[in-house]
Scaffold this motif. Structure first.
Motif, PDB file in Angstrom:
ATOM      1  N   THR A   1       4.349  20.064 -10.634  1.00 55.52           N
ATOM      2  CA  THR A   1       3.022  20.841 -10.813  1.00 55.52           C
ATOM      3  C   THR A   1       2.385  21.291  -9.326  1.00 55.52           C
ATOM      4  OG1 THR A   1       1.728  18.696 -10.616  1.00 55.52           O
ATOM      5  CG2 THR A   1       2.322  19.189 -12.795  1.00 55.52           C
ATOM      6  N   CYS A   2       2.856  20.924  -8.613  1.00 50.27           N
ATOM      7  CA  CYS A   2       2.435  21.446  -7.228  1.00 50.27           C
ATOM      8  C   CYS A   2       2.443  23.247  -6.908  1.00 50.27           C
ATOM      9  CB  CYS A   2       3.246  21.026  -5.876  1.00 50.27           C
ATOM     10  SG  CYS A   2       2.762  21.346  -4.281  1.00 50.27           S
ATOM     11  N   PRO A   3       1.571  23.653  -6.829  1.00 50.78           N
ATOM     12  CA  PRO A   3       1.245  25.205  -6.586  1.00 50.78           C
ATOM     13  C   PRO A   3       2.236  25.590  -5.397  1.00 50.78           C
ATOM     14  CG  PRO A   3      -0.831  24.175  -5.944  1.00 50.78           C
ATOM     15  CD  PRO A   3       0.350  23.021  -6.584  1.00 50.78           C
ATOM     16  N   LEU A   4       2.479  24.823  -4.516  1.00 54.67           N
ATOM     17  CA  LEU A   4       3.483  25.327  -3.419  1.00 54.67           C
ATOM     18  C   LEU A   4       4.858  25.183  -3.644  1.00 54.67           C
ATOM     19  CD1 LEU A   4       1.520  23.539  -0.190  1.00 54.67           C
ATOM     20  CD2 LEU A   4       1.562  26.050  -1.082  1.00 54.67           C
ATOM     21  N   ARG A   5       5.165  24.294  -4.618  1.00 55.53           N
ATOM     22  CA  ARG A   5       6.703  24.414  -5.032  1.00 55.53           C
ATOM     23  C   ARG A   5       6.959  25.189  -6.191  1.00 55.53           C
ATOM     24  NH1 ARG A   5       9.956  19.417  -3.858  1.00 55.53           N
ATOM     25  NH2 ARG A   5      10.888  20.030  -5.774  1.00 55.53           N
ATOM     26  N   ASN A   6       5.916  25.330  -7.061  1.00 54.98           N
ATOM     27  CA  ASN A   6       5.916  26.282  -8.391  1.00 54.98           C
ATOM     28  C   ASN A   6       4.881  27.329  -8.311  1.00 54.98           C
ATOM     29  OD1 ASN A   6       8.156  24.475  -9.408  1.00 54.98           O
ATOM     30  ND2 ASN A   6       6.323  22.897  -9.370  1.00 54.98           N
ATOM     31  N   PRO A   7       5.162  28.173  -7.596  1.00 57.50           N
ATOM     32  CA  PRO A   7       4.090  29.435  -7.543  1.00 57.50           C
ATOM     33  C   PRO A   7       3.910  30.123  -9.033  1.00 57.50           C
ATOM     34  CG  PRO A   7       5.991  30.196  -6.439  1.00 57.50           C
ATOM     35  CD  PRO A   7       6.298  28.605  -6.895  1.00 57.50           C
ATOM     36  N   GLN A   8       2.660  30.254  -9.497  1.00 61.94           N
ATOM     37  CA  GLN A   8       2.438  30.706 -10.736  1.00 61.94           C
ATOM     38  C   GLN A   8       2.225  32.212 -10.727  1.00 61.94           C
ATOM     39  OE1 GLN A   8       2.091  28.685 -13.331  1.00 61.94           O
ATOM     40  NE2 GLN A   8       2.745  26.985 -12.067  1.00 61.94           N
ATOM     41  N   GLU A   9       2.291  32.958  -9.453  1.00 60.72           N
ATOM     42  CA  GLU A   9       2.095  34.371  -9.371  1.00 60.72           C
ATOM     43  C   GLU A   9       3.462  34.940 -10.087  1.00 60.72           C
ATOM     44  OE1 GLU A   9       1.376  36.199  -5.770  1.00 60.72           O
ATOM     45  OE2 GLU A   9      -0.190  34.789  -5.182  1.00 60.72           O
ATOM     46  N   GLY A  10       3.129  35.992 -10.934  1.00 58.77           N
ATOM     47  CA  GLY A  10       4.265  36.791 -11.627  1.00 58.77           C
ATOM     48  C   GLY A  10       4.840  36.269 -12.735  1.00 58.77           C
ATOM     49  N   ARG A  11       4.431  34.728 -13.259  1.00 57.09           N
ATOM     50  CA  ARG A  11       4.879  34.494 -14.364  1.00 57.09           C
ATOM     51  C   ARG A  11       4.100  34.915 -15.576  1.00 57.09           C
ATOM     52  NH1 ARG A  11       6.340  28.107 -13.690  1.00 57.09           N
ATOM     53  NH2 ARG A  11       8.076  28.305 -12.092  1.00 57.09           N
ATOM     54  N   ALA A  12       4.626  34.966 -16.680  1.00 56.17           N
ATOM     55  CA  ALA A  12       3.918  35.403 -17.967  1.00 56.17           C
ATOM     56  C   ALA A  12       3.145  34.101 -18.671  1.00 56.17           C
ATOM     57  CB  ALA A  12       5.025  35.839 -19.014  1.00 56.17           C
ATOM     58  N   ALA A  13       2.085  34.499 -18.909  1.00 56.49           N
ATOM     59  CA  ALA A  13       1.026  33.436 -19.458  1.00 56.49           C
ATOM     60  C   ALA A  13       1.695  32.965 -20.762  1.00 56.49           C
ATOM     61  CB  ALA A  13      -0.048  34.243 -19.447  1.00 56.49           C
ATOM     62  N   ALA A  14       1.718  31.643 -21.084  1.00 57.51           N
ATOM     63  CA  ALA A  14       2.314  31.085 -22.175  1.00 57.51           C
ATOM     64  C   ALA A  14       1.510  30.851 -22.959  1.00 57.51           C
ATOM     65  CB  ALA A  14       2.800  29.413 -21.610  1.00 57.51           C
TER      66      ALA A  14
ATOM     67  N   THR B   1       0.850  -1.391   0.018  1.00 53.71           N
ATOM     68  CA  THR B   1       0.167   0.012  -0.016  1.00 53.71           C
ATOM     69  C   THR B   1       1.062   1.364   0.145  1.00 53.71           C
ATOM     70  OG1 THR B   1      -0.097  -0.064   2.270  1.00 53.71           O
ATOM     71  CG2 THR B   1      -1.827  -1.158   1.313  1.00 53.71           C
ATOM     72  N   ALA B   2       0.293   2.467  -0.401  1.00 53.54           N
ATOM     73  CA  ALA B   2       1.156   3.536  -0.273  1.00 53.54           C
ATOM     74  C   ALA B   2      -0.011   4.671  -0.131  1.00 53.54           C
ATOM     75  CB  ALA B   2       1.707   3.647  -1.821  1.00 53.54           C
ATOM     76  N   HIS B   3       0.570   5.753   0.303  1.00 52.46           N
ATOM     77  CA  HIS B   3      -0.110   6.895   0.785  1.00 52.46           C
ATOM     78  C   HIS B   3       0.758   8.256   0.581  1.00 52.46           C
ATOM     79  CE1 HIS B   3      -2.368   9.644   4.001  1.00 52.46           C
ATOM     80  NE2 HIS B   3      -2.684  10.129   2.756  1.00 52.46           N
ATOM     81  N   SER B   4       0.022   8.994  -0.360  1.00 53.98           N
ATOM     82  CA  SER B   4       0.891  10.298  -0.953  1.00 53.98           C
ATOM     83  C   SER B   4      -0.014  11.616  -0.442  1.00 53.98           C
ATOM     84  CB  SER B   4       1.147  10.128  -2.558  1.00 53.98           C
ATOM     85  OG  SER B   4       1.606  11.451  -2.884  1.00 53.98           O
ATOM     86  N   TRP B   5       0.646  12.501   0.032  1.00 51.36           N
ATOM     87  CA  TRP B   5      -0.201  13.502   0.351  1.00 51.36           C
ATOM     88  C   TRP B   5       0.866  14.999   0.433  1.00 51.36           C
ATOM     89  CZ3 TRP B   5       1.472  10.006   3.679  1.00 51.36           C
ATOM     90  CH2 TRP B   5       2.079  10.525   5.093  1.00 51.36           C
ATOM     91  N   CYS B   6       0.120  16.054   0.371  1.00 51.29           N
ATOM     92  CA  CYS B   6       0.872  17.384  -0.129  1.00 51.29           C
ATOM     93  C   CYS B   6       0.295  18.387   0.813  1.00 51.29           C
ATOM     94  CB  CYS B   6       1.083  17.493  -1.577  1.00 51.29           C
ATOM     95  SG  CYS B   6       2.042  19.320  -1.905  1.00 51.29           S
ATOM     96  N   ARG B   7       0.940  19.339   1.117  1.00 55.40           N
ATOM     97  CA  ARG B   7       0.146  20.462   1.859  1.00 55.40           C
ATOM     98  C   ARG B   7      -0.842  21.245   0.865  1.00 55.40           C
ATOM     99  NH1 ARG B   7       4.759  23.108   5.695  1.00 55.40           N
ATOM    100  NH2 ARG B   7       4.681  21.431   7.037  1.00 55.40           N
ATOM    101  N   CYS B   8      -0.454  21.216  -0.548  1.00 53.60           N
ATOM    102  CA  CYS B   8      -1.690  21.770  -1.314  1.00 53.60           C
ATOM    103  C   CYS B   8      -3.059  21.115  -1.315  1.00 53.60           C
ATOM    104  CB  CYS B   8      -1.177  21.948  -2.708  1.00 53.60           C
ATOM    105  SG  CYS B   8      -0.966  20.155  -3.724  1.00 53.60           S
ATOM    106  N   GLY B   9      -3.029  19.927  -0.952  1.00 55.53           N
ATOM    107  CA  GLY B   9      -4.282  19.354  -0.575  1.00 55.53           C
ATOM    108  C   GLY B   9      -4.296  18.022  -1.443  1.00 55.53           C
ATOM    109  N   ARG B  10      -3.398  17.653  -2.210  1.00 54.14           N
ATOM    110  CA  ARG B  10      -3.390  16.336  -3.008  1.00 54.14           C
ATOM    111  C   ARG B  10      -3.289  15.180  -1.717  1.00 54.14           C
ATOM    112  NH1 ARG B  10       0.415  12.500  -5.036  1.00 54.14           N
ATOM    113  NH2 ARG B  10       0.110  12.091  -6.852  1.00 54.14           N
TER     114      ARG B  10
END
Length: 105
Positions: A92-105, A60-69
């Motif tokens: 893809t985690c928003p806590l590790r890779n914040p999207q604020e301030g990045r230019a939209a692709a 068995t395995a359990h994966s969890w993240c502070r972002c809610g995953r």
């Protein structure tokens, strides 16, 4: 015979010496490190895999993240997929890779 209530007997004080009771009795105890590391990093995601050496027992395995995953899996193929998904979540985690301030692709 007395009718006066008596207090409970007190055990004599003994000093705690050596390892904790769990260690003394052979119980496995795991202490997580504190949330603050000397270099400023903080844990964000955790992966716990239980893969017993007996092939008849289901891993068995359990994966969890502070972002809610928060995902769980049972069985060899599903556990392997969850481990791969946990590794991919780093990008893809928003806590590790914040999207604020990045230019939209």
């Amino acid at each position: 015979m007395t009718t006066q209530p008596r207090g409970a007997r007190q055990r004599p004080h003994t000093a705690a010496v050596g390892a904790s009771k769990g260690v003394a009795e052979g119980v496995v105890s795991v202490l997580r490190p504190g949330p603050h590391r000397p270099d400023g990093r903080r844990p964000v995601a955790w992966l716990n895999v239980y893969a017993p050496p007996d092939w008849r027992v289901v891993p068995t395995a359990h994966s969890w993240c502070r972002c809610g995953r928060d995902e769980r899996a049972a069985g060899r193929k599903r556990v392997a997929a969850l481990v791969a998904g946990h590794t991919a979540h780093r990008d893809t985690c928003p806590l590790r890779n914040p999207q604020e301030g990045r230019a939209a692709a």
